[in-house]
Design a protein around this motif. Structure first.
Motif, mmCIF file in Angstrom:
data_model
loop_
_atom_site.group_PDB
_atom_site.id
_atom_site.type_symbol
_atom_site.label_atom_id
_atom_site.label_comp_id
_atom_site.label_asym_id
_atom_site.label_seq_id
_atom_site.Cartn_x
_atom_site.Cartn_y
_atom_site.Cartn_z
ATOM 1 N N LYS A 1 37.257 31.515 38.729
ATOM 2 C CA LYS A 1 37.359 31.202 40.156
ATOM 3 C C LYS A 1 37.020 32.419 41.016
ATOM 4 O O LYS A 1 37.404 32.471 42.178
ATOM 5 C CB LYS A 1 38.777 30.711 40.487
ATOM 6 N N ALA A 2 36.322 33.403 40.440
ATOM 7 C CA ALA A 2 36.017 34.627 41.171
ATOM 8 C C ALA A 2 35.227 34.305 42.437
ATOM 9 O O ALA A 2 34.227 33.591 42.391
ATOM 10 C CB ALA A 2 35.232 35.583 40.274
ATOM 11 N N GLU A 3 35.696 34.853 43.547
ATOM 12 C CA GLU A 3 35.070 34.579 44.835
ATOM 13 C C GLU A 3 35.359 35.733 45.782
ATOM 14 O O GLU A 3 36.090 36.658 45.442
ATOM 15 C CB GLU A 3 35.604 33.274 45.414
ATOM 16 N N GLY A 4 34.778 35.697 46.978
ATOM 17 C CA GLY A 4 34.904 36.796 47.911
ATOM 18 C C GLY A 4 36.262 36.905 48.578
ATOM 19 O O GLY A 4 37.085 35.983 48.524
ATOM 20 N N PRO A 5 36.496 38.047 49.266
ATOM 21 C CA PRO A 5 37.796 38.293 49.912
ATOM 22 C C PRO A 5 38.165 37.252 50.963
ATOM 23 O O PRO A 5 39.335 36.878 51.073
ATOM 24 C CB PRO A 5 37.613 39.678 50.538
#
Length: 319
Positions: free
Chosen positions: A289-293
């Protein structure tokens, strides 16, 4: 002010973003739970790749206690330079503002979301001594034995504790909630028969079920797990908290410059995409689920509100 001074100031201003992104010494990843849990497994999986990306050693440090708040407070009070990071079950972190009247840190001010990492569903599992091989038999057994079924969890107020409360209410069963110092300790206790039942992240729990040390009864999440195709989902059973689970993420000190936060997010997401790492995450029953801040912060703000409602409904306070 002469021309040379002005040019010097301008050069310094343009250099700030570059300096803000510089990692010039070892990076510490603080895991606020004991070794062997989902957060710890993930931190140690990522550390070697991040050591290469950052150009400095990445050290995993376990700081346990207070449902993750001791480790979170350590990062909240660290230097805002990206060298001290928090890797935590962020759905558990999201319960802290509503559970504690006097937290030593302000979640929204003192911790900066960097990137989400994974979602891993919970597995509801029992010790083999429990005479229940499916959900219907477990509910009947729990209702017939009030306060005699101990359910271990990672600490009062954490996500699997609150999920257990909701499930017990739905069943109409009186389970005895037993807190431990993290998911790994709870797993060990249930596997040893000290407690009879657990709801815990699939990443850490699935190996126990594969070995036969625990018996999987149900899973959260949108679909059955590939390794347990005969184990139904909470949604199929009509149980609450069907999409609960362990959402792991990385946060930095709240005043960390945005340029550094973005640099960290980029490097961490790249580490998550390394084929060997991605395969390991899938094998552990988790979803990348890696995603931006920004999207991470939006998710976290919403999660704080969701769990605040659960805490209020169950009148849970930890002061």
């Amino acid at each position: 002010m002469n021309r040379r001074t002005l040019l010097g100031l301008a050069a310094g201003a343009f250099a700030l973003p570059a300096r803000a992104q510089t990692l010039d010494r070892p990076v510490r990843i603080v895991v606020p739970f004991a070794p062997g849990g989902t957060s710890d497994i993930l931190a140690r999986l990522l550390a070697p790749t991040l050591t290469q990306s950052f150009g400095h050693n990445v050290v995993v440090e376990n700081r346990t206690g207070a449902g993750g708040n001791i480790g979170a407070d350590l990062v909240a009070k660290s230097a805002p330079d990206g060298h001290t990071l928090l890797l935590i079950d962020v759905s558990t972190l999201a319960t802290a503002p509503s559970l504690y009247a006097r937290l030593p840190f302000d979640l929204k001010r003192d911790l900066a979301p960097v990137t989400m990492l994974i979602y891993a569903p919970y597995i509801l599992a029992v010790h083999p001594s429990v005479p229940a091989r499916n959900a219907a038999e477990l509910v009947a057994y729990a209702k017939a034995n009030p306060q005699r079924v101990n359910i271990g969890h990672a600490g009062i107020g954490v996500g699997n504790h609150l999920t257990g409360l909701l499930v017990a209410q739905h069943w109409g069963a009186d389970l005895t909630q037993v807190p431990y110092r993290g998911g790994a300790a709870a797993l060990t206790a249930v596997a040893a028969g000290e407690a009879q039942m657990i709801i815990n992240g699939a990443t850490a729990t699935a190996p126990f079920c594969k070995q036969g040390t625990l018996r999987a009864i149900a899973v959260t999440g949108p679909a059955r797990l590939a390794d347990f195709p005969d184990v139904p989902t909470f949604a199929e059973l009509g149980w609450p908290a069907a999409q609960s689970g362990t959402w792991q993420g990385v946060l930095a000190q709240g005043a960390t410059p945005p340029a550094m936060v973005n640099r960290l997010a980029t490097d961490i997401r790249a580490a998550m995409a390394v084929p060997a790492t991605a395969e390991r995450i899938t094998a552990l029953g988790a979803v990348n689920k890696a995603e931006g801040p920004d999207s991470f912060r939006t998710w976290l703000d919403a999660e704080i509100e969701v769990w605040a409602g659960v805490v209020r409904a169950n009148n849970i306070r930890l002061d």
